[in-house]
Motif scaffolding. Structure first.
Motif, PDB file in Angstrom:
ATOM      1  N   VAL A 268       0.611  -1.364   0.296  1.00 15.28           N
ATOM      2  CA  VAL A 268       0.181  -0.098  -0.092  1.00 15.28           C
ATOM      3  C   VAL A 268       1.229   1.423   0.467  1.00 15.28           C
ATOM      4  N   ILE A 274      -5.445  -1.061  -3.409  1.00 16.79           N
ATOM      5  CA  ILE A 274      -5.965  -2.348  -2.428  1.00 16.79           C
ATOM      6  C   ILE A 274      -6.877  -2.848  -2.968  1.00 16.79           C
ATOM      7  N   THR A 284       6.555  -1.447  -4.258  1.00 14.53           N
ATOM      8  CA  THR A 284       6.399  -2.198  -3.268  1.00 14.53           C
ATOM      9  C   THR A 284       8.271  -2.145  -2.354  1.00 14.53           C
ATOM     10  N   ILE A 316       0.146   4.847   7.022  1.00 24.32           N
ATOM     11  CA  ILE A 316      -0.049   4.037   6.061  1.00 24.32           C
ATOM     12  C   ILE A 316      -2.411   4.296   5.867  1.00 24.32           C
ATOM     13  N   ILE A 320      -3.330   5.262   1.977  1.00 24.35           N
ATOM     14  CA  ILE A 320      -4.772   4.917   1.227  1.00 24.35           C
ATOM     15  C   ILE A 320      -5.439   5.836   0.645  1.00 24.35           C
TER      16      ILE A 320
END
Length: 328
Positions: A268, A274, A284, A316, A320
């Protein structure tokens, strides 16, 4: 006349630079890279020991395990799925490899057996997700418990020790000054990059995550490639488990607890959507490095682990939110 020509040339160059900049901004790794640079600089300024060669090498070594697991997780998330079983599968592969070596099997064959078990577990996930059409989160949550239970039964709940000394090279050895876990991570990422960016399989994986029904109508054998994705996830979990077992020189049935969450976080933070269909394997790696740098820097600063969890969770959520904003 020459002044006009020079001005036109400058305008053309400026226009090309703007095009390149806009193209770079649309890249899925643009914001993750900026985030990594910001966190890296902040940690370097906050602690004098952060930029030492030994500490940076330690960061890379610590990151390597999560980063390897995150490769398979990336493939699963790109298809719109998820794999919560990677931590226990990692423990099962590691303990099986250790147990077989203690029983007298050559390390090479024990490693192959450990990789096979991880891949088979991934295949099991893939069958239920791709062919039985069960939700990935439910399937992998179930196999998460199965894999952990098998690891505990196989070891009796105790670590497996007494491994051959030569096996330690995989987790502790060095080649040309680079630690083997880092080299293994690099090889896994190179292979994953080629798979996702240079082969039809990669295009199909992105297509399935972008619009599964459209991919199916285009002739893509969706079930086959979903099965492959979960097999890859199991394989990378097994690789990470074997490397960790070599580093610890013992098979730990409780290894990998919470690693699935760190792997998802790395994906993420790396800019992947997602819901699937968007992301990059390089992103990543950046996401995993971001987590590693953050953990290491906060530890050097003496920040409480409880506060570290809050900080990581907030980052995080921010990642997102940024990803969803870009998608819109």
């Amino acid at each position: 006349m020459s002044n006009v020509t020079e001005t036109n040339v400058q305008n053309q160059e400026h226009s090309k630079m703007n095009v390149q900049l806009n193209k770079w901004r649309k890249s899925p790794v643009f914001y993750p890279l900026i985030g990594f640079v910001v966190i890296f600089v902040a940690m370097a300024l906050a602690n004098d020991n952060f930029l030492t060669a030994s500490n940076l090498s330690n960061v890379l070594r610590q990151v390597s395990i999560i980063a390897i697991i995150a490769v398979g997780m990336t493939c699963a998330i790109l298809t719109g799925g998820i794999d919560l079983s990677v931590g226990p599968v990692m423990a099962l592969s590691g303990t099986l490899t250790a147990g077989l070596m203690v029983a007298g099997l050559p390390p090479e064959l024990a490693i192959l057996a450990g990789l096979a078990v991880g891949t088979l577990f991934g295949a099991g996930n893939g069958v239920f997700v791709a062919y039985a059409k069960m939700p990935p989160i439910i399937v992998t949550l179930a196999t998460m418990g199965i894999a952990r239970g098998l690891a505990l039964i196989y070891t009796g709940g105790y670590p497996v020790s007494g491994l051959p000394q030569g096996f330690s090279f995989l987790g502790r050895g060095e080649v040309l000054g680079l630690q083997i876990p880092i080299l293994v991570m690099a090889v896994v990422y190179i292979l994953a990059y080629v798979l996702l960016n240079k082969t039809p399989i990669g295009r199909y994986i992105y297509a399935i995550g972008g619009n599964e029904e459209a991919a199916r109508l285009s002739g893509v054998r969706v079930a086959r490639y979903k099965l492959l994705v979960y097999m890859l996830s199991g394989l990378t979990a097994a690789i990470a488990g074997i490397v960790l077992t070599s580093r610890l020189m013992s098979g730990q049935p409780n290894a990998g607890v919470g690693f699935e969450l760190d792997a998802i976080a790395a994906v993420v933070l790396g800019g992947a959507a997602i819901a699937g269909g968007r992301g990059a394997i390089i992103g990543t790696l950046i996401g995993a490095m971001m987590l590693g740098v953050l953990n290491n820097g906060l530890n050097l600063m003496g920040v409480s682990p409880y506060i570290q969890n809050i900080i990581k969770g907030a980052i995080i959520l921010l990642a997102i939110y940024i990803g969803r904003s870009r998608g819109k």
